[in-house]
Design a protein around this motif. Structure first.
Motif, PDB file in Angstrom:
ATOM      1  N   THR B 110      25.872  -6.297  41.165  1.00 44.67           N
ATOM      2  CA  THR B 110      25.971  -6.306  39.707  1.00 44.67           C
ATOM      3  C   THR B 110      24.673  -5.803  39.077  1.00 44.67           C
ATOM      4  O   THR B 110      24.691  -4.997  38.136  1.00 44.67           O
ATOM      5  CB  THR B 110      26.311  -7.729  39.218  1.00 44.67           C
ATOM      6  N   VAL B 111      23.544  -6.243  39.614  1.00 47.11           N
ATOM      7  CA  VAL B 111      22.254  -5.754  39.120  1.00 47.11           C
ATOM      8  C   VAL B 111      22.096  -4.276  39.485  1.00 47.11           C
ATOM      9  O   VAL B 111      21.709  -3.447  38.649  1.00 47.11           O
ATOM     10  CB  VAL B 111      21.089  -6.587  39.690  1.00 47.11           C
ATOM     11  N   SER B 112      22.446  -3.943  40.727  1.00 48.57           N
ATOM     12  CA  SER B 112      22.284  -2.566  41.193  1.00 48.57           C
ATOM     13  C   SER B 112      23.114  -1.597  40.348  1.00 48.57           C
ATOM     14  O   SER B 112      22.637  -0.530  39.958  1.00 48.57           O
ATOM     15  CB  SER B 112      22.687  -2.476  42.674  1.00 48.57           C
ATOM     16  N   ARG B 113      24.349  -2.002  40.064  1.00 50.70           N
ATOM     17  CA  ARG B 113      25.214  -1.145  39.232  1.00 50.70           C
ATOM     18  C   ARG B 113      24.621  -0.980  37.825  1.00 50.70           C
ATOM     19  O   ARG B 113      24.674   0.100  37.239  1.00 50.70           O
ATOM     20  CB  ARG B 113      26.618  -1.757  39.130  1.00 50.70           C
ATOM     21  N   SER B 114      24.054  -2.050  37.287  1.00 54.77           N
ATOM     22  CA  SER B 114      23.444  -1.958  35.960  1.00 54.77           C
ATOM     23  C   SER B 114      22.247  -1.011  35.987  1.00 54.77           C
ATOM     24  O   SER B 114      22.001  -0.287  35.013  1.00 54.77           O
ATOM     25  CB  SER B 114      23.004  -3.353  35.499  1.00 54.77           C
ATOM     26  N   MET B 115      21.526  -1.008  37.099  1.00 54.62           N
ATOM     27  CA  MET B 115      20.395  -0.079  37.239  1.00 54.62           C
ATOM     28  C   MET B 115      20.879   1.363  37.198  1.00 54.62           C
ATOM     29  O   MET B 115      20.296   2.197  36.513  1.00 54.62           O
ATOM     30  CB  MET B 115      19.680  -0.312  38.576  1.00 54.62           C
ATOM     31  N   THR B 116      21.938   1.657  37.946  1.00 54.91           N
ATOM     32  CA  THR B 116      22.351   3.055  38.095  1.00 54.91           C
ATOM     33  C   THR B 116      23.359   3.510  37.040  1.00 54.91           C
ATOM     34  O   THR B 116      23.440   4.696  36.741  1.00 54.91           O
ATOM     35  CB  THR B 116      22.975   3.304  39.485  1.00 54.91           C
ATOM     36  N   HIS B 117      24.137   2.563  36.509  1.00 55.80           N
ATOM     37  CA  HIS B 117      25.231   2.945  35.603  1.00 55.80           C
ATOM     38  C   HIS B 117      25.247   2.184  34.283  1.00 55.80           C
ATOM     39  O   HIS B 117      26.167   2.365  33.489  1.00 55.80           O
ATOM     40  CB  HIS B 117      26.581   2.768  36.305  1.00 55.80           C
ATOM     41  N   GLY B 118      24.248   1.335  34.067  1.00 53.69           N
ATOM     42  CA  GLY B 118      24.246   0.559  32.839  1.00 53.69           C
ATOM     43  C   GLY B 118      25.358  -0.463  32.807  1.00 53.69           C
ATOM     44  O   GLY B 118      25.973  -0.763  33.841  1.00 53.69           O
ATOM     45  N   VAL B 119      25.605  -0.991  31.611  1.00 54.45           N
ATOM     46  CA  VAL B 119      26.581  -2.065  31.436  1.00 54.45           C
ATOM     47  C   VAL B 119      27.605  -1.618  30.403  1.00 54.45           C
ATOM     48  O   VAL B 119      27.268  -1.447  29.231  1.00 54.45           O
ATOM     49  CB  VAL B 119      25.877  -3.361  30.972  1.00 54.45           C
ATOM     50  N   ASN B 120      28.815  -1.376  30.847  1.00 52.26           N
ATOM     51  CA  ASN B 120      29.893  -0.975  29.941  1.00 52.26           C
ATOM     52  C   ASN B 120      29.488   0.173  29.010  1.00 52.26           C
ATOM     53  O   ASN B 120      29.768   0.134  27.809  1.00 52.26           O
ATOM     54  CB  ASN B 120      30.371  -2.167  29.088  1.00 52.26           C
ATOM     55  N   GLY B 121      28.789   1.145  29.565  1.00 49.76           N
ATOM     56  CA  GLY B 121      28.455   2.319  28.756  1.00 49.76           C
ATOM     57  C   GLY B 121      27.026   2.370  28.252  1.00 49.76           C
ATOM     58  O   GLY B 121      26.617   3.367  27.651  1.00 49.76           O
ATOM     59  N   SER B 122      26.239   1.338  28.489  1.00 51.52           N
ATOM     60  CA  SER B 122      24.843   1.356  28.021  1.00 51.52           C
ATOM     61  C   SER B 122      24.000   2.255  28.920  1.00 51.52           C
ATOM     62  O   SER B 122      24.429   2.680  29.991  1.00 51.52           O
ATOM     63  CB  SER B 122      24.267  -0.061  28.021  1.00 51.52           C
ATOM     64  N   THR B 123      22.784   2.531  28.481  1.00 49.44           N
ATOM     65  CA  THR B 123      21.853   3.337  29.287  1.00 49.44           C
ATOM     66  C   THR B 123      21.577   2.635  30.617  1.00 49.44           C
ATOM     67  O   THR B 123      21.292   1.436  30.638  1.00 49.44           O
ATOM     68  CB  THR B 123      20.516   3.492  28.525  1.00 49.44           C
ATOM     69  N   PRO B 124      21.674   3.385  31.729  1.00 46.19           N
ATOM     70  CA  PRO B 124      21.316   2.775  33.021  1.00 46.19           C
ATOM     71  C   PRO B 124      19.913   2.180  32.948  1.00 46.19           C
ATOM     72  O   PRO B 124      18.995   2.816  32.428  1.00 46.19           O
ATOM     73  CB  PRO B 124      21.367   3.968  33.985  1.00 46.19           C
ATOM     74  N   TRP B 125      19.778   0.978  33.488  1.00 46.96           N
ATOM     75  CA  TRP B 125      18.482   0.292  33.395  1.00 46.96           C
ATOM     76  C   TRP B 125      17.380   1.078  34.099  1.00 46.96           C
ATOM     77  O   TRP B 125      16.209   0.963  33.737  1.00 46.96           O
ATOM     78  CB  TRP B 125      18.600  -1.125  33.973  1.00 46.96           C
ATOM     79  N   CYS B 126      17.740   1.867  35.107  1.00 46.28           N
ATOM     80  CA  CYS B 126      16.695   2.621  35.817  1.00 46.28           C
ATOM     81  C   CYS B 126      16.110   3.722  34.943  1.00 46.28           C
ATOM     82  O   CYS B 126      15.074   4.292  35.272  1.00 46.28           O
ATOM     83  CB  CYS B 126      17.230   3.200  37.131  1.00 46.28           C
ATOM     84  N   LYS B 127      16.782   4.034  33.834  1.00 44.10           N
ATOM     85  CA  LYS B 127      16.261   5.059  32.924  1.00 44.10           C
ATOM     86  C   LYS B 127      15.364   4.459  31.847  1.00 44.10           C
ATOM     87  O   LYS B 127      14.815   5.177  31.014  1.00 44.10           O
ATOM     88  CB  LYS B 127      17.424   5.793  32.224  1.00 44.10           C
ATOM     89  N   LEU B 128      15.260   3.141  31.837  1.00 48.45           N
ATOM     90  CA  LEU B 128      14.451   2.477  30.805  1.00 48.45           C
ATOM     91  C   LEU B 128      13.027   2.243  31.326  1.00 48.45           C
ATOM     92  O   LEU B 128      12.807   2.089  32.524  1.00 48.45           O
ATOM     93  CB  LEU B 128      15.088   1.130  30.430  1.00 48.45           C
TER      94      LEU B 128
END
Lengths: 427, 427
Positions: B110-128
């Protein structure tokens, strides 16, 4: 047999009318056959039912080293299962990490980790402007879905009869540092059934990648999945070859027992250099406390060793072979000499690949569907689902019965003929 | 009992000499006890052995809907297992995705997906540039390892007796858009045993996050892991409360049967809004063809329903309770009134948390180790392994026997006393 391309318009129309009659008769039967996915059939699943008796409430649940498989521990797999997978993948035990039930998941995790953490210290791929993968085509749709999901640009590499076009692979890998990986199914390739030649494997091992973090994703899904006992393909071991060529860390090999025991309830593994194993374990130790060791024990007690595994695969082959031959016989009898398609006779694996005349694949798949035969969507064997020639069709003969495969093949060749006639009529 | 802080130097030295004698006697016994990790003991593992008989070579392998669990399909879990997990987690079946054996792996994904793909359309966390997580402390080391692994900055949030300091949580979440998540173990918290109050849960649900992609990582690991039949903690359902408060997608709930059946061979699940479920499935369908459905079937046939699950948990409680009480009795008898440490009596879960005098935790753990008692490393309950007060120690009483827990507790309190005396002597 007169080649379609040599027929006059009248001949084509006459033939079309006759074939349409046949097609309508087939449609009227109301068949419902699925050749879309490489699912083992019932008889194959039955082969592994005894495995479910290996572990019961009275079992000694300890590994050979005495570890309790019911509790935490053995992050990289129990010793005897690592040994079994090592023997199956023809590597040393120290090169093996046993994972959960899905090698696809291991491949996904491997790409995902490279995105977030790079490869053995390289820049995380998500921090790069561009990451590319080479994709030998036709290939496995689920490989392409992984790289597509991560926004990795995919480049088609044509397949020759002995593997990918290595001139092109070398050109890309050795000159373009944004090329970070390539998807390979080296033995009984999905979907073509092609086996990489020794030379191709050695050219892979001898690549001089522009990117230090370039990796070969060597999906050895069908490493022991032969169809003929006397014609078993052998390929050089990519890990050994890479080491010899001075590229010890360049390849990840993947495999699972999904098509040996049960899809979804098997055991998967990655085999790679010990340097890579150490790097991967840094992730693994954060990701999980361990995979299902009881299932690992179940597998190893059932097979005992590599000989048990190979004997089991012969039983699978006995079931699968007639299904493959039902398709191939139909092709041979109905399509030989017409020059409206080509195919390779696979000696193992799960698929038969058919190359129709350019522009005909979608039509054939649609016509088959209208007659009750579901195939993998045309284009699925290419990145982004786009077959530039609209030619390749993947046939999965494992799930239906032999009789069903015969019926489905009959419809398939009819549709190939009809679509080809239309192509020539429109020309 | 005279408080240590009120003792003279001479009194402390006399006491120390006597206690050192006792400590040396304990050392001489050459014990080897492990209270480091929350591993179920043998008697607990035995409770689930019958489950292994549920599926054998003669079993009907189909789900209630008739799907063959031995083959591909049912990506989000078989229906009856989703229902069982839904009942356990007190949510609707539509909110459940059943995963593999490890809820930790689901949290990681869940964390990894948020890093690479964000959350429901948000900016991927790895881009922040910056991503932060709030970490109620003391907490679960493996949660912190996940966020640390992804380079997420962790902020300590003190735990009160009814849950995290919500004033501080609100301050961060509602004002800082770089705060993307918080780790919570709401019931029988790891390691404190604290149960979040209704008010705390509702304040969580009523957060007004500055970040649209802020998520509560609600690790309901011990949702039905009560120790006392007549004192079972109930907390409001976070998914329902979030929905009521207008934050329907804000929480991910995690759970598994790792401490119900077998660690490593259980079934895990995520429960979240149907919107989140749809987003997660976009990943899941790329990541895997499915999890181990035979094991899902094994679990559901064994427990039958939530009542079966709850009855099973009472058996676990009967085994665990005396072990917890062995520790707590030692604390009560030996430490009450001395003001050299504090603890909470847990009504469930897997841990007892001990807060020593500031600066004493590492010393106590080291002294215990020298006497043959292995504890979780001091500091492990804090992000980056750094307990700013060097005070908290996690005790895992589940694996050793009651007698071993008594012996280990005796050594533990001795070490607490000795370390405390040294602290006052040095002051």
């Amino acid at each position: 047999m007169k080649k379609y391309k040599d027929m006059s318009k009248d001949e084509l129309l006459t033939l079309k009318a006759a074939l349409m009659e046949e097609y309508k008769e087939e449609q009227a039967k109301g068949l419902s056959l699925n050749m879309a996915r490489g699912k083992p059939g019932f008889a194959q699943l039955a082969l592994s039912m005894q495995m479910l008796d290996e572990i019961n409430s009275k079992s000694d649940m300890r590994t050979l080293l005495g570890n309790d498989t019911r509790n935490y521990g053995d992050l990289d797999g129990i010793g005897e299962c690592r040994q079994l997978m090592a023997d199956m993948m023809e590597v040393k035990k120290e090169n093996i990490i046993v994972y959960g039930n899905s090698s696809l998941n291991v491949m996904y995790d491997t790409v995902s980790r490279s995105m977030t953490h790079g490869v053995n210290g390289s820049t995380p791929w998500c921090k790069l402007d561009k990451v590319k993968f080479l994709c030998p085509v036709p290939g496995y749709d689920r490989h392409f879905k992984i790289t597509e999901f991560f926004g990795i640009e995919m480049i088609n590499i044509p397949m020759n009869s002995d593997g990918p076009d290595m001139d092109l692979v070398e050109k890309y890998v050795n000159n373009d540092a944004t090329v970070k990986g390539i998807w390979c199914v080296p033995k009984y390739s999905n979907p073509t059934g092609i086996v990489y030649s020794d030379e191709v494997v050695r050219r892979f091992a001898a690549l001089k990648p522009a990117a230090e973090d370039f990796r070969i994703f060597w999906d050895n899904a069908y490493c022991i999945h032969h169809l003929y006992k006397d014609q078993q393909a052998e390929i050089p071991n990519i890990l050994e070859e890479c080491e010899k060529a001075g590229n010890p860390d360049m390849a990840y090999m993947f495999a699972s027992t999904s098509k040996i025991t049960f899809p979804g309830s098997g055991v998967s593994a990655i085999a790679t250099s010990t340097t890579n194993v150490e790097f991967i374990k840094q992730q693994l130790t954060v990701q999980t406390i361990g995979h299902d060791k009881i299932n690992q024990l179940r597998h190893t007690r059932f097979f005992k060793n590599i000989d048990g595994l190979k004997a089991h695969m012969e039983k699978h082959a006995d079931i699968l072979r007639p299904k493959f031959e039902a398709v191939l016989n139909a092709f041979d009898q109905e399509l030989t000499g017409l020059e409206i398609g080509s195919w390779v006779k696979p000696l193992g694996g799960y698929f038969i690949s058919f190359d129709a005349l350019e522009g005909c694949a979608k039509k054939i798949v649609a016509m088959c569907k209208d007659a009750g035969v579901v195939l993998t969507g045309a284009g699925a064997t290419y990145p982004y689902g786009k077959d530039p020639k609209d030619s390749n069709i993947r046939i999965a003969p494992s799930f239906p019965s032999v009789e069903e495969m015969e019926a489905a093949s009959k419809i398939f060749v009819l549709c190939v003929k009809l679509a080809s006639i239309d192509k020539y009529l429109e020309a």
